[in-house]
Design a protein around this motif. Structure first.
Motif, PDB file in Angstrom:
ATOM      1  N   PRO A   1       0.822  -1.229   0.000  1.00 42.14           N
ATOM      2  CA  PRO A   1       0.000   0.000   0.000  1.00 42.14           C
ATOM      3  C   PRO A   1       0.848   1.267   0.000  1.00 42.14           C
ATOM      4  CG  PRO A   1      -0.855  -1.546   1.606  1.00 42.14           C
ATOM      5  CD  PRO A   1       0.453  -2.098   1.108  1.00 42.14           C
ATOM      6  N   ASP A   2       1.953   1.271   0.746  1.00 43.55           N
ATOM      7  CA  ASP A   2       2.826   2.441   0.764  1.00 43.55           C
ATOM      8  C   ASP A   2       3.464   2.671  -0.603  1.00 43.55           C
ATOM      9  OD1 ASP A   2       2.306   2.933   3.431  1.00 43.55           O
ATOM     10  OD2 ASP A   2       4.034   1.751   4.130  1.00 43.55           O
TER      11      ASP A   2
ATOM     12  N   SER B   1       2.271   1.740  -3.541  1.00 38.71           N
ATOM     13  CA  SER B   1       1.269   2.200  -4.505  1.00 38.71           C
ATOM     14  C   SER B   1       0.870   3.650  -4.222  1.00 38.71           C
ATOM     15  CB  SER B   1       0.042   1.292  -4.499  1.00 38.71           C
ATOM     16  OG  SER B   1      -0.550   1.280  -3.217  1.00 38.71           O
ATOM     17  N   ARG B   2       0.807   4.030  -2.942  1.00 41.66           N
ATOM     18  CA  ARG B   2       0.492   5.413  -2.576  1.00 41.66           C
ATOM     19  C   ARG B   2       1.596   6.345  -3.077  1.00 41.66           C
ATOM     20  NH1 ARG B   2       0.175   4.699   2.711  1.00 41.66           N
ATOM     21  NH2 ARG B   2      -1.793   3.636   2.450  1.00 41.66           N
ATOM     22  N   SER B   3       2.838   5.929  -2.907  1.00 43.71           N
ATOM     23  CA  SER B   3       3.971   6.723  -3.368  1.00 43.71           C
ATOM     24  C   SER B   3       3.960   6.856  -4.890  1.00 43.71           C
ATOM     25  CB  SER B   3       5.266   6.072  -2.897  1.00 43.71           C
ATOM     26  OG  SER B   3       6.368   6.751  -3.407  1.00 43.71           O
TER      27      SER B   3
ATOM     28  N   GLY C   1       1.320   6.725  -6.792  1.00 38.04           N
ATOM     29  CA  GLY C   1       0.214   7.623  -7.122  1.00 38.04           C
ATOM     30  C   GLY C   1       0.596   9.081  -6.938  1.00 38.04           C
ATOM     31  N   ARG C   2       1.283   9.384  -5.836  1.00 40.58           N
ATOM     32  CA  ARG C   2       1.739  10.760  -5.604  1.00 40.58           C
ATOM     33  C   ARG C   2       2.706  11.203  -6.697  1.00 40.58           C
ATOM     34  NH1 ARG C   2       2.975   9.713   0.532  1.00 40.58           N
ATOM     35  NH2 ARG C   2       0.895   9.933   1.379  1.00 40.58           N
TER      36      ARG C   2
END
Length: 105
Positions: free
Chosen positions: A25-26, A28-30, A32-33
């Protein structure tokens, strides 16, 4: 090159093995950012290109005279630019005086 369900499943399994289920999750979040920032920068570059083209259209060609807009904002900006130039000249003078004082010591 078509990816079937088996290939997609293997890719997902490889990603899970590489990153682990806790860090995925981290990651994929990174990602996305990063993509959001990249997209914003690309939009900014396109906006700059449009502004440059608009400025090129208003630039005088072959000695044409373009009258400045009588806009209050333009006058304010010109005044601020003059003040900044005066301040820069003062600072340059102070720096030159300081250098001259250092040389005499």
């Amino acid at each position: 090159m078509n990816l079937g369900p088996m290939e997609i499943g293997l890719i997902i399994l490889a990603i899970l093995l590489l990153f682990g289920y806790k860090k995925l999750p981290d990651a994929s979040r990174s990602l996305g950012r990063s993509l959001r920032i990249f997209k914003g920068e690309m939009k900014g570059m396109k906006d700059d290109d449009v502004r440059t083209k608009d400025a090129a259209r208003t630039t005088p060609v072959r000695g044409e005279i373009v009258t400045p807009a009588s806009d209050d904002t333009a006058a304010r900006l010109q005044d601020e630019a003059r003040q900044a130039e005066l301040r820069a000249a003062e600072l340059r003078t102070q720096a030159d005086q300081a250098c001259a004082a250092d040389r005499t010591r």
